[in-house]
Design an enzyme around this catalytic site. Structure first.
Site, PDB file in Angstrom:
ATOM      1  N   CYS A 244       8.947  -1.436   9.684  1.00  0.00           N
ATOM      2  CA  CYS A 244       8.968  -2.285   8.491  1.00  0.00           C
ATOM      3  C   CYS A 244      10.413  -2.462   8.031  1.00  0.00           C
ATOM      4  CB  CYS A 244       8.143  -1.643   7.383  1.00  0.00           C
ATOM      5  SG  CYS A 244       8.121  -2.618   5.875  1.00  0.00           S
ATOM      6  N   LYS A 245      10.856  -3.709   8.034  1.00  0.00           N
ATOM      7  CA  LYS A 245      12.225  -4.012   7.600  1.00  0.00           C
ATOM      8  C   LYS A 245      12.391  -3.812   6.098  1.00  0.00           C
ATOM      9  CE  LYS A 245      13.039  -7.280  11.286  1.00  0.00           C
ATOM     10  NZ  LYS A 245      13.309  -8.662  11.672  1.00  0.00           N
TER      11      LYS A 245
END
Length: 142
Positions: free
Chosen positions: A12-13
Site C-alpha cells: 500500500c503506497k
C-alpha cells in the site's frame, strides 16, 4: 516477487507498507474510516450549504460585512470548493472498499487478482493477434 509479510496481499503506497495477514484488518478499518469521515464531511457540507441558502433570519449574517445574496453565494462556493475533492475521494475510497470486500468473498489476494487480470489481458491480446493473423492468412489465400 519477494513478499515482505506473511500471506502478502499488496504493498500500500498510502501507508508505505506491505499489507498481509497481520495488518489486513487494520487496513480495512483505515479505508472504511476514511470513507466514513469523507461521507460525514459531505453530509455536513450539504447541511451547511442548505442552511446558509435557506436561512431567512435577518441577523444570521450580521457578523459579516454584508448580509446580501453575494455573501451567501460566496459561503456556498467555499463549501463546494472543499467538497468536490472530498466527494471524489469518497467515491475512490468506496471503490477500494468494494474491491477488497469482493476479493475477500473470492478468497483472493490483491496480488493474485492483479496477476489474474494481467493474465486475462495477455490471453485477450494473444487471441486478437491470432484472430488477425488468421484473417490476414485467409485474405491472402482467397
Amino acid at each position: 516477487m519477494v513478499r515482505c509479510v506473511e500471506e502478502f496481499d499488496h504493498h500500500c503506497k498510502w501507508v508505505n507498507n506491505c499489507i498481509g495477514k497481520a495488518n489486513y484488518k487494520p487496513f480495512l478499518v483505515m479505508i472504511i474510516s476514511a470513507f466514513s469521515f469523507t461521507a460525514i464531511y459531505i453530509v455536513f457540507a450539504i447541511i451547511a450549504a442548505v442552511n446558509v441558502w435557506t436561512n431567512t433570519d435577518d441577523h444570521f449574517l450580521d457578523h459579516t460585512y454584508s448580509n446580501n445574496l453575494s455573501v451567501k453565494i460566496g459561503l456556498i462556493t467555499v463549501v463546494l470548493i472543499f467538497s468536490l475533492p472530498t466527494f471524489l475521494m469518497m467515491i475512490l475510497d468506496f471503490n477500494l472498499i468494494a474491491l477488497h470486500l469482493h476479493l475477500m468473498r473470492l478468497k483472493m489476494t490483491t496480488y493474485d487478482y492483479i496477476e489474474f487480470v494481467q493474465g486475462r489481458k495477455e490471453v485477450k491480446s494473444l487471441m486478437v493477434s491470432l484472430l488477425l493473423s488468421t484473417k490476414l492468412n485467409s485474405s491472402f489465400t482467397t
